[in-house]
Structures are given as C-alpha cells and as structure tokens.
Design a protein around this motif. Sequence first.
Motif, short mmCIF file in Angstrom:
data_model
loop_
_atom_site.label_atom_id
_atom_site.label_comp_id
_atom_site.label_asym_id
_atom_site.label_seq_id
_atom_site.Cartn_x
_atom_site.Cartn_y
_atom_site.Cartn_z
N LYS A 109 0.81 -1.22 0.00
CA LYS A 109 0.00 0.00 0.00
C LYS A 109 0.84 1.27 0.00
O LYS A 109 0.50 2.25 -0.67
CB LYS A 109 -0.93 -0.01 1.23
CG LYS A 109 -1.88 1.19 1.30
CD LYS A 109 -2.89 1.17 0.18
CE LYS A 109 -3.91 2.27 0.36
NZ LYS A 109 -4.91 2.28 -0.74
N LEU A 110 1.95 1.30 0.74
CA LEU A 110 2.77 2.51 0.78
C LEU A 110 3.31 2.87 -0.60
O LEU A 110 3.30 4.04 -1.00
CB LEU A 110 3.93 2.35 1.77
CG LEU A 110 4.92 3.53 1.81
CD1 LEU A 110 4.23 4.84 2.16
CD2 LEU A 110 6.05 3.23 2.80
N LEU A 111 3.78 1.89 -1.35
CA LEU A 111 4.28 2.16 -2.69
C LEU A 111 3.18 2.77 -3.56
O LEU A 111 3.43 3.71 -4.33
CB LEU A 111 4.82 0.88 -3.33
CG LEU A 111 6.12 0.32 -2.75
CD1 LEU A 111 6.45 -1.03 -3.38
CD2 LEU A 111 7.28 1.30 -2.94
N GLU A 112 1.97 2.25 -3.45
CA GLU A 112 0.87 2.79 -4.24
C GLU A 112 0.55 4.22 -3.83
O GLU A 112 0.28 5.08 -4.68
CB GLU A 112 -0.37 1.90 -4.09
CG GLU A 112 -1.59 2.41 -4.82
CD GLU A 112 -1.40 2.51 -6.34
OE1 GLU A 112 -2.21 3.21 -6.97
OE2 GLU A 112 -0.44 1.91 -6.87
N MET A 113 0.60 4.50 -2.54
CA MET A 113 0.32 5.86 -2.06
C MET A 113 1.39 6.84 -2.56
O MET A 113 1.08 7.97 -2.96
CB MET A 113 0.27 5.87 -0.54
CG MET A 113 -0.93 5.12 0.02
SD MET A 113 -0.84 4.83 1.83
CE MET A 113 -1.00 6.53 2.44
N LEU A 114 2.64 6.42 -2.56
CA LEU A 114 3.72 7.27 -3.08
C LEU A 114 3.55 7.46 -4.59
O LEU A 114 3.77 8.56 -5.12
CB LEU A 114 5.08 6.65 -2.78
CG LEU A 114 5.48 6.61 -1.30
CD1 LEU A 114 6.72 5.73 -1.09
CD2 LEU A 114 5.75 8.02 -0.77
N ASN A 115 3.14 6.41 -5.26
CA ASN A 115 2.94 6.47 -6.71
C ASN A 115 1.81 7.43 -7.08
O ASN A 115 1.84 8.07 -8.14
CB ASN A 115 2.65 5.07 -7.25
CG ASN A 115 2.67 4.99 -8.75
OD1 ASN A 115 3.69 5.28 -9.39
ND2 ASN A 115 1.55 4.60 -9.33
N GLU A 116 0.81 7.53 -6.21
CA GLU A 116 -0.29 8.47 -6.45
C GLU A 116 0.18 9.91 -6.28
O GLU A 116 -0.38 10.82 -6.89
CB GLU A 116 -1.44 8.16 -5.50
CG GLU A 116 -2.16 6.86 -5.83
CD GLU A 116 -3.16 6.46 -4.76
OE1 GLU A 116 -3.23 7.17 -3.73
OE2 GLU A 116 -3.87 5.46 -4.96
N LYS A 117 1.20 10.11 -5.47
CA LYS A 117 1.77 11.44 -5.28
C LYS A 117 2.60 11.84 -6.49
O LYS A 117 2.46 12.93 -7.04
CB LYS A 117 2.62 11.46 -4.01
CG LYS A 117 3.21 12.82 -3.65
CD LYS A 117 3.95 12.74 -2.32
CE LYS A 117 4.55 14.09 -1.93
NZ LYS A 117 5.24 14.03 -0.60
N LYS A 118 3.50 10.95 -6.90
CA LYS A 118 4.30 11.09 -8.11
C LYS A 118 4.61 9.69 -8.62
O LYS A 118 4.85 8.78 -7.82
CB LYS A 118 5.63 11.81 -7.84
CG LYS A 118 5.52 13.27 -7.49
CD LYS A 118 6.93 13.84 -7.25
CE LYS A 118 6.86 15.27 -6.73
NZ LYS A 118 8.24 15.79 -6.42
N ALA A 119 4.65 9.53 -9.93
CA ALA A 119 4.92 8.20 -10.49
C ALA A 119 6.30 7.71 -10.06
O ALA A 119 7.29 8.44 -10.15
CB ALA A 119 4.84 8.26 -12.01
N ILE A 120 6.35 6.47 -9.57
CA ILE A 120 7.60 5.89 -9.11
C ILE A 120 7.83 4.54 -9.78
O ILE A 120 6.94 3.96 -10.40
CB ILE A 120 7.61 5.70 -7.58
CG1 ILE A 120 6.55 4.64 -7.17
CG2 ILE A 120 7.39 7.01 -6.84
CD1 ILE A 120 6.67 4.16 -5.74
N ILE A 121 9.05 4.04 -9.62
CA ILE A 121 9.39 2.65 -9.97
C ILE A 121 9.58 1.94 -8.63
O ILE A 121 10.54 2.19 -7.91
CB ILE A 121 10.67 2.60 -10.82
CG1 ILE A 121 10.48 3.40 -12.10
CG2 ILE A 121 11.03 1.15 -11.14
CD1 ILE A 121 11.76 3.64 -12.88
#
Length: 214
Positions: free
Chosen positions: A69-81
């Motif tokens: 879930k944390l990775l998805e939340m960060l990805n919603e802030k800015k696209a990440i790998i």
Amino acid sequence: MPEKPKHEALNPNSFNAERDSRYHYDEIARNFDHSWDGFLSSFFKRFIVKTLDFEIHSTILDIGCANGKLLEMLNEKKAIIGTGIDISPKMVRVASELYPSFTFKSGSAQQLPLGSESFDVITCSASFHHFPDPIAFLKEVKGFLKKDGRLVIAEIRIPVITRIYNRVITDHSYEGDVQVYSPKELQTLFFETGWVIQKKKISRQIQYYELTSK
C-alpha cells in the motif's frame, strides 16, 4: 507442517523474530488493511507520503512492505518505480495481485534478496522494530542506495514507558517484535553505523528520519 501455536513465542528459548513475523503476517495477509496491524501502520504510511519529497520516476524500495500500500500511495503522489520486500510470502503474493506494476520479493531485511539494484529512496515504515540485528541491517542497506540516496525510517515512539513496553514485548508478543527505540537510541544506532540525519520529525507516536550515508 503444523501451524505454530501463537503462544510459542512466549517461550524465550523458542523466540525467533523473523519466524514469528512470517507466521503472523502470513495469517493476516488477505485482510491486512482491515487488521489492527494495518490500521496502526496506516498512520506511518500517511506520514511518510506527506513528509517525503522525491523526484518523479524515483526508484523506491519499501522494506517490510506488507501488501504494498505505501508504494501505491507514493505512486499516487508522483509516479515511481517501486519494489517491495516482506518477510511474509503470503503478503508478497497479495501485494503482487493488488499492485502488479511494482516488483515484490519475499525475504529477510537482514539479508536483502536483491542483486545489483540500487535505489533513490529506501523506506522502512513501522518495520525497523522487527529487525533482529538493526546494526547489520543499517550497514547492509547502504549497498542498495544510489549516491546521495536516502534511507527513510518511520518508527513508533512511546515516550516515558519505552522500557515497560519492551518488557511486555519480550513476555507476550508473538508478532516478531524485537524492541521499540527511543529517539536517542535510534539516533545512536544511526551514528554508530555511519548515517547522517538529513531530516527529523517527531509527531506524537511517530519518529521520522531521512538518512544519507557518510
């Protein structure tokens, strides 16, 4: 193999933090977001997302990623790998199903299941207190950060009663908790293993650090 009874960790001779963590989080993997662990960890995740600044398409590794879930939340802030590692194989399977655009691996934080990968940011959200050998972890994880990369640790803070809480963990926890740390204890660990604190925030029961290697 028979399931490990939950009272087994009460025997000091049988305590094994990684085994107990694996068993406990395997048990709650499918319903993690609706579990007590998921509820408590959500505060740390939101704090990280609010506090952490990073560039778009940053490579981010979350250690103790649970269901991702944390990775998805960060990805919603800015696209990440995104890459996640968790001790629980069942949790990793759930994370892979929920967020197939990220990479998830099962393994120990004490011996990270990575090759030559390196990351812009490595996060530990309410997971550091599960690590049996925090010094070994803090030394090993340096090898997986890019130059000027950051290690982000968000941990529980229990003012005044830290020692009492740790005695309760020793006697009664079957979730693989090792100990909670005071801010002074954590900062001493960082200093002894060659980390520099770039950002520190203390907010109620959360202590947050962004670290770079010397």
